[in-house]
Design a protein around this motif. Structure first.
Motif, PDB file in Angstrom:
ATOM      1  N   ASN A  49       0.848  -1.193   0.000  1.00 43.68           N
ATOM      2  CA  ASN A  49       0.000   0.000   0.000  1.00 43.68           C
ATOM      3  C   ASN A  49       0.882   1.241   0.000  1.00 43.68           C
ATOM      4  OD1 ASN A  49      -2.358  -1.626   0.343  1.00 43.68           O
ATOM      5  ND2 ASN A  49      -1.771  -1.866   2.473  1.00 43.68           N
ATOM      6  N   LEU A  50       0.829   2.002  -1.059  1.00 46.67           N
ATOM      7  CA  LEU A  50       1.625   3.221  -1.146  1.00 46.67           C
ATOM      8  C   LEU A  50       0.783   4.402  -0.691  1.00 46.67           C
ATOM      9  CD1 LEU A  50       3.333   2.662  -4.606  1.00 46.67           C
ATOM     10  CD2 LEU A  50       4.229   2.138  -2.342  1.00 46.67           C
ATOM     11  N   GLU A  51       1.173   5.040   0.352  1.00 50.45           N
ATOM     12  CA  GLU A  51       0.585   6.284   0.848  1.00 50.45           C
ATOM     13  C   GLU A  51      -0.731   6.137   1.598  1.00 50.45           C
ATOM     14  OE1 GLU A  51       0.115   8.818  -2.542  1.00 50.45           O
ATOM     15  OE2 GLU A  51       2.246   9.133  -2.785  1.00 50.45           O
ATOM     16  N   VAL A  52      -1.502   5.072   1.349  1.00 50.83           N
ATOM     17  CA  VAL A  52      -2.848   4.989   1.916  1.00 50.83           C
ATOM     18  C   VAL A  52      -2.931   3.840   2.918  1.00 50.83           C
ATOM     19  CG1 VAL A  52      -5.288   4.636   1.389  1.00 50.83           C
ATOM     20  CG2 VAL A  52      -3.865   5.922  -0.194  1.00 50.83           C
ATOM     21  N   ASP A  53      -3.587   4.105   4.062  1.00 48.85           N
ATOM     22  CA  ASP A  53      -3.841   3.052   5.045  1.00 48.85           C
ATOM     23  C   ASP A  53      -5.316   3.097   5.415  1.00 48.85           C
ATOM     24  OD1 ASP A  53      -3.331   0.903   6.669  1.00 48.85           O
ATOM     25  OD2 ASP A  53      -1.806   1.904   7.876  1.00 48.85           O
ATOM     26  N   TRP A  54      -5.791   2.127   6.176  1.00 46.12           N
ATOM     27  CA  TRP A  54      -7.204   1.994   6.548  1.00 46.12           C
ATOM     28  C   TRP A  54      -7.300   1.826   8.050  1.00 46.12           C
ATOM     29  CZ3 TRP A  54     -12.044   2.330   4.707  1.00 46.12           C
ATOM     30  CH2 TRP A  54     -13.074   1.632   5.334  1.00 46.12           C
ATOM     31  N   LEU A  55      -8.215   2.584   8.675  1.00 45.85           N
ATOM     32  CA  LEU A  55      -8.485   2.478  10.102  1.00 45.85           C
ATOM     33  C   LEU A  55      -9.921   2.017  10.276  1.00 45.85           C
ATOM     34  CD1 LEU A  55      -7.588   2.970  13.039  1.00 45.85           C
ATOM     35  CD2 LEU A  55      -8.313   5.341  12.766  1.00 45.85           C
ATOM     36  N   VAL A  82      -6.512   6.756   5.358  1.00 46.34           N
ATOM     37  CA  VAL A  82      -5.569   7.735   5.893  1.00 46.34           C
ATOM     38  C   VAL A  82      -4.395   7.880   4.929  1.00 46.34           C
ATOM     39  CG1 VAL A  82      -4.043   8.313   7.817  1.00 46.34           C
ATOM     40  CG2 VAL A  82      -6.203   7.134   8.257  1.00 46.34           C
ATOM     41  N   LEU A  83      -4.159   9.114   4.523  1.00 43.18           N
ATOM     42  CA  LEU A  83      -2.967   9.446   3.767  1.00 43.18           C
ATOM     43  C   LEU A  83      -2.028  10.076   4.776  1.00 43.18           C
ATOM     44  CD1 LEU A  83      -1.550   9.653   1.030  1.00 43.18           C
ATOM     45  CD2 LEU A  83      -2.661  11.854   0.707  1.00 43.18           C
ATOM     46  N   GLY A  84      -1.211   9.266   5.407  1.00 41.14           N
ATOM     47  CA  GLY A  84      -0.362   9.694   6.520  1.00 41.14           C
ATOM     48  C   GLY A  84       0.012   8.477   7.332  1.00 41.14           C
ATOM     49  N   VAL A  85      -0.163   8.555   8.646  1.00 42.28           N
ATOM     50  CA  VAL A  85       0.178   7.437   9.521  1.00 42.28           C
ATOM     51  C   VAL A  85      -0.930   7.206  10.538  1.00 42.28           C
ATOM     52  CG1 VAL A  85       2.670   7.750   9.298  1.00 42.28           C
ATOM     53  CG2 VAL A  85       1.451   8.908  11.135  1.00 42.28           C
ATOM     54  N   ILE A  86      -0.947   5.993  11.072  1.00 39.88           N
ATOM     55  CA  ILE A  86      -1.857   5.632  12.160  1.00 39.88           C
ATOM     56  C   ILE A  86      -0.992   5.191  13.324  1.00 39.88           C
ATOM     57  CG2 ILE A  86      -3.691   4.094  12.921  1.00 39.88           C
ATOM     58  CD1 ILE A  86      -4.534   3.865   9.959  1.00 39.88           C
ATOM     59  N   ILE A  87      -1.120   5.897  14.445  1.00 40.78           N
ATOM     60  CA  ILE A  87      -0.339   5.585  15.637  1.00 40.78           C
ATOM     61  C   ILE A  87      -1.303   5.278  16.773  1.00 40.78           C
ATOM     62  CG2 ILE A  87       1.337   6.451  17.310  1.00 40.78           C
ATOM     63  CD1 ILE A  87       2.392   8.294  15.065  1.00 40.78           C
ATOM     64  N   ALA A  88      -1.198   4.066  17.304  1.00 42.50           N
ATOM     65  CA  ALA A  88      -2.042   3.622  18.423  1.00 42.50           C
ATOM     66  C   ALA A  88      -3.521   3.868  18.146  1.00 42.50           C
ATOM     67  CB  ALA A  88      -1.610   4.303  19.717  1.00 42.50           C
ATOM     68  N   LYS A  95      -7.519  12.439   5.719  1.00 45.35           N
ATOM     69  CA  LYS A  95      -8.340  11.241   5.840  1.00 45.35           C
ATOM     70  C   LYS A  95      -9.710  11.457   5.220  1.00 45.35           C
ATOM     71  CE  LYS A  95      -9.093  12.596  10.603  1.00 45.35           C
ATOM     72  NZ  LYS A  95      -8.864  12.264  11.983  1.00 45.35           N
ATOM     73  N   TRP A  96     -10.331  10.364   4.799  1.00 48.86           N
ATOM     74  CA  TRP A  96     -11.688  10.406   4.275  1.00 48.86           C
ATOM     75  C   TRP A  96     -12.385   9.106   4.646  1.00 48.86           C
ATOM     76  CZ3 TRP A  96      -7.302   9.733   1.440  1.00 48.86           C
ATOM     77  CH2 TRP A  96      -7.196   8.619   0.629  1.00 48.86           C
ATOM     78  N   ASN A  97     -13.698   9.207   4.852  1.00 56.45           N
ATOM     79  CA  ASN A  97     -14.510   8.067   5.269  1.00 56.45           C
ATOM     80  C   ASN A  97     -14.703   7.091   4.116  1.00 56.45           C
ATOM     81  OD1 ASN A  97     -14.918   9.082   7.874  1.00 56.45           O
ATOM     82  ND2 ASN A  97     -16.653  10.304   7.196  1.00 56.45           N
TER      83      ASN A  97
END
Length: 111
Positions: A49-55, A82-88, A95-97
């Protein structure tokens, strides 16, 4: 459940799969399987996954009939890209839904 998902909201995501994990219970009624409950929803991205993550934020299900009553679960999970990081469990960045939908049908056991 998982499926190939190469593009996310216009962003190229190489080798990416969407994944939904659930726990379900079923029973046999007149020798036909029926869902009783679905719980423990989880969803996540795997692969490159480049640049994008899912929470993951939550999930729900409704039941319908494909071959017999309540044999199909229509599952929706909600979350945030999330275009960035997810910490804890907290997202930092743009971010977008989003929501993912999948269905799961129980099959009658063959003898």
């Amino acid at each position: 459940m998982n499926w190939w998902s190469p593009v996310q909201n216009g962003k190229i995501v190489l080798g990416s799969y969407k994944n939904i994990r659930i726990k379900y219970k079923y029973k046999l009624v007149n020798k036909k399987p029926q869902f009783v409950s679905i719980s423990n929803y989880d969803s996540y991205l795997t692969g490159i996954n480049l640049e994008v993550d899912w929470l993951h934020k939550g999930g729900k299900a409704s039941f319908s009939k494909k071959n017999s009553t309540k044999d199909t679960a229509n599952i929706t999970v909600d979350g945030v890209y999330v275009l960035g990081v997810i910490i804890a469990g907290h997202s930092i960045g743009f971010k977008w839904n989003g929501s993912w939908k999948r269905s799961l049908t129980l099959k009658k056991l063959k003898k």
